[in-house]
Design an enzyme around this catalytic site. Sequence first.
Site, PDB file in Angstrom:
ATOM      1  N   SER A  69     -26.122 -41.993 -86.461  1.00 45.67           N
ATOM      2  CA  SER A  69     -27.241 -41.405 -85.716  1.00 45.67           C
ATOM      3  C   SER A  69     -28.384 -40.999 -86.640  1.00 45.67           C
ATOM      4  O   SER A  69     -29.329 -40.354 -86.213  1.00 45.67           O
ATOM      5  CB  SER A  69     -26.756 -40.194 -84.919  1.00 45.67           C
ATOM      6  OG  SER A  69     -26.085 -39.286 -85.771  1.00 45.67           O
ATOM      7  N   THR A  87     -28.720 -35.481 -84.982  1.00 49.21           N
ATOM      8  CA  THR A  87     -29.760 -35.458 -86.008  1.00 49.21           C
ATOM      9  C   THR A  87     -29.284 -34.554 -87.125  1.00 49.21           C
ATOM     10  O   THR A  87     -28.621 -33.563 -86.852  1.00 49.21           O
ATOM     11  CB  THR A  87     -31.043 -34.842 -85.378  1.00 49.21           C
ATOM     12  OG1 THR A  87     -31.555 -35.759 -84.423  1.00 49.21           O
ATOM     13  CG2 THR A  87     -32.099 -34.530 -86.405  1.00 49.21           C
ATOM     14  N   THR A  98     -33.509 -38.525 -88.277  1.00 46.91           N
ATOM     15  CA  THR A  98     -32.644 -39.108 -87.250  1.00 46.91           C
ATOM     16  C   THR A  98     -33.029 -40.553 -86.953  1.00 46.91           C
ATOM     17  O   THR A  98     -34.167 -40.966 -87.202  1.00 46.91           O
ATOM     18  CB  THR A  98     -32.783 -38.290 -85.943  1.00 46.91           C
ATOM     19  OG1 THR A  98     -31.791 -38.687 -85.010  1.00 46.91           O
ATOM     20  CG2 THR A  98     -34.145 -38.470 -85.295  1.00 46.91           C
ATOM     21  N   ARG A 136     -39.968 -45.240 -78.614  1.00 47.19           N
ATOM     22  CA  ARG A 136     -39.688 -43.841 -78.267  1.00 47.19           C
ATOM     23  C   ARG A 136     -39.645 -42.970 -79.525  1.00 47.19           C
ATOM     24  O   ARG A 136     -39.038 -43.328 -80.532  1.00 47.19           O
ATOM     25  CB  ARG A 136     -38.357 -43.746 -77.526  1.00 47.19           C
ATOM     26  CG  ARG A 136     -37.981 -42.337 -77.064  1.00 47.19           C
ATOM     27  CD  ARG A 136     -36.991 -41.669 -77.995  1.00 47.19           C
ATOM     28  NE  ARG A 136     -36.472 -40.404 -77.471  1.00 47.19           N
ATOM     29  CZ  ARG A 136     -35.705 -39.568 -78.168  1.00 47.19           C
ATOM     30  NH1 ARG A 136     -35.340 -39.867 -79.388  1.00 47.19           N
ATOM     31  NH2 ARG A 136     -35.285 -38.442 -77.643  1.00 47.19           N
ATOM     32  N   VAL A 137     -40.289 -41.835 -79.471  1.00 44.57           N
ATOM     33  CA  VAL A 137     -40.225 -40.847 -80.543  1.00 44.57           C
ATOM     34  C   VAL A 137     -39.647 -39.576 -79.946  1.00 44.57           C
ATOM     35  O   VAL A 137     -40.054 -39.151 -78.864  1.00 44.57           O
ATOM     36  CB  VAL A 137     -41.635 -40.593 -81.129  1.00 44.57           C
ATOM     37  CG1 VAL A 137     -41.627 -39.401 -82.063  1.00 44.57           C
ATOM     38  CG2 VAL A 137     -42.134 -41.844 -81.858  1.00 44.57           C
ATOM     39  N   THR A 189     -31.441 -30.036 -82.530  1.00 38.34           N
ATOM     40  CA  THR A 189     -30.765 -31.311 -82.322  1.00 38.34           C
ATOM     41  C   THR A 189     -30.461 -31.447 -80.837  1.00 38.34           C
ATOM     42  O   THR A 189     -30.556 -30.487 -80.088  1.00 38.34           O
ATOM     43  CB  THR A 189     -29.485 -31.413 -83.169  1.00 38.34           C
ATOM     44  OG1 THR A 189     -28.913 -32.722 -83.000  1.00 38.34           O
ATOM     45  CG2 THR A 189     -28.455 -30.366 -82.793  1.00 38.34           C
ATOM     46  N   GLY A 190     -30.111 -32.651 -80.436  1.00 39.83           N
ATOM     47  CA  GLY A 190     -29.809 -32.882 -79.027  1.00 39.83           C
ATOM     48  C   GLY A 190     -30.933 -33.622 -78.330  1.00 39.83           C
ATOM     49  O   GLY A 190     -31.733 -34.307 -78.968  1.00 39.83           O
ATOM     50  N   GLY A 225     -33.968 -34.736 -77.270  1.00 39.32           N
ATOM     51  CA  GLY A 225     -35.271 -34.441 -77.851  1.00 39.32           C
ATOM     52  C   GLY A 225     -36.360 -34.128 -76.834  1.00 39.32           C
ATOM     53  O   GLY A 225     -37.213 -33.262 -77.069  1.00 39.32           O
TER      54      GLY A 225
HETATM   55  N1  ASP Z   1     -33.068 -34.887 -81.167  1.00 40.46           N
HETATM   56  C1  ASP Z   1     -32.793 -36.260 -81.437  1.00 40.46           C
HETATM   57  C2  ASP Z   1     -33.680 -37.113 -80.576  1.00 40.46           C
HETATM   58  O1  ASP Z   1     -33.909 -36.777 -79.442  1.00 40.46           O
HETATM   59  C3  ASP Z   1     -31.372 -36.657 -81.226  1.00 40.46           C
HETATM   60  C4  ASP Z   1     -30.345 -35.598 -81.539  1.00 40.46           C
HETATM   61  O2  ASP Z   1     -30.547 -34.720 -82.345  1.00 40.46           O
HETATM   62  O3  ASP Z   1     -29.278 -35.623 -80.966  1.00 40.46           O
HETATM   63  O4  ASP Z   1     -34.079 -38.148 -81.036  1.00 40.46           O
END
Ligand code: ASP
Length: 347
Positions: free
Chosen positions: A101, A203, A221, A231-232, A254-255, A257
Amino acid sequence: MKPKHNNQNRRTFLRKSALAGALTLMGVGGWRPNQSRANQRSSNPLGLGARDFVPTVALSTWRFGLKANAEAWSVLSKGGKSLDAVEAGVRVVEADPQERSVGYGGRPDRDGHVTLDACIMDELGNAGSVAFLQHIMHPISVARAVMERTPHIMLCGSGALEFALREGFKKQNLLTAESEAEWRRWMKDARYTPVVNIENHDTIGMLVRDETGRLSGACTTSGMAWKLHGRVGDSPLIGAGLYVDGQVGAATATGHGEEVIRIAGSHLVVELMRQGRTAEEACREAVNRAQAMFVRRGRDLRDTQIGFLAMRADGQSGAFALRPGFSYARTLVGGQTELLDAPFLLN
Ligand code: ASP
């Protein structure tokens, strides 16, 4: 796909990492064995009263944070700067093809392209960022180059790649055979529809405080797997995936976004600490804010996750997540490192 979030063990509140013993030996009781106690005392810029905690020196997201913290500690324990430590720390995860990831070996977008987002920030507000960058193993170092060698903060796409190549970074294929095979399996019944779920992202976000009290953060990430090309996420966005204010503290996310961007998550956490919240309280309030917004929009929270890490300028630290399963690595003054499970809002 490696299950990342549903492991029963993650419910254990506190676990010692295998690194703890080794790291402790590297510097029991201080940054370096001969450092005076006066230098270890925090400046406590918020006037938070007597310190009743051992200050954190490195904090980073997920289990891979353990190796990032180990690398950061090897910089810090020699008296290194927090900016060098965060960069060195997250580079370990960027270069590891087993980490699917982040960086090299990251899962591609729905068209099979590995596209990377990263940013870095120091205690003075210097910041650099790259988004939608392809073919470069260490986007965090390109972000740092943007910060240090351009008048800008953010470069993206082909412009970021051009800049990286001009700066001497090498063009590489980042799609490993494993990630490509996984993508091809996904393509069979995906109907080419990007899906957010609790397992297809993660991330490395990292916060470091060095022996002079300087704070820095980094976030890097490959983003959401199978995302739309272009996509950003939140990770390269100063204020969303990362924010640092040397007088107050730092936060990273994280998670999912899109949900972090909606609340300008990391900036919100830092502002809440400015108002006097502890690191964990600030993270919890940001998660509450995201959840309320999610619910107002009539969305189903069951298959998503967001998590925040925060560190105050005095080294007090904490975390909070929407759902169970968010682990993070914490290294204290002295080098003791633990993998912790963040408290969460919803089961
Ligand atoms: N935050 C990151 C994104 O949305 C992914 C992640 O941290 O799980 O790209």
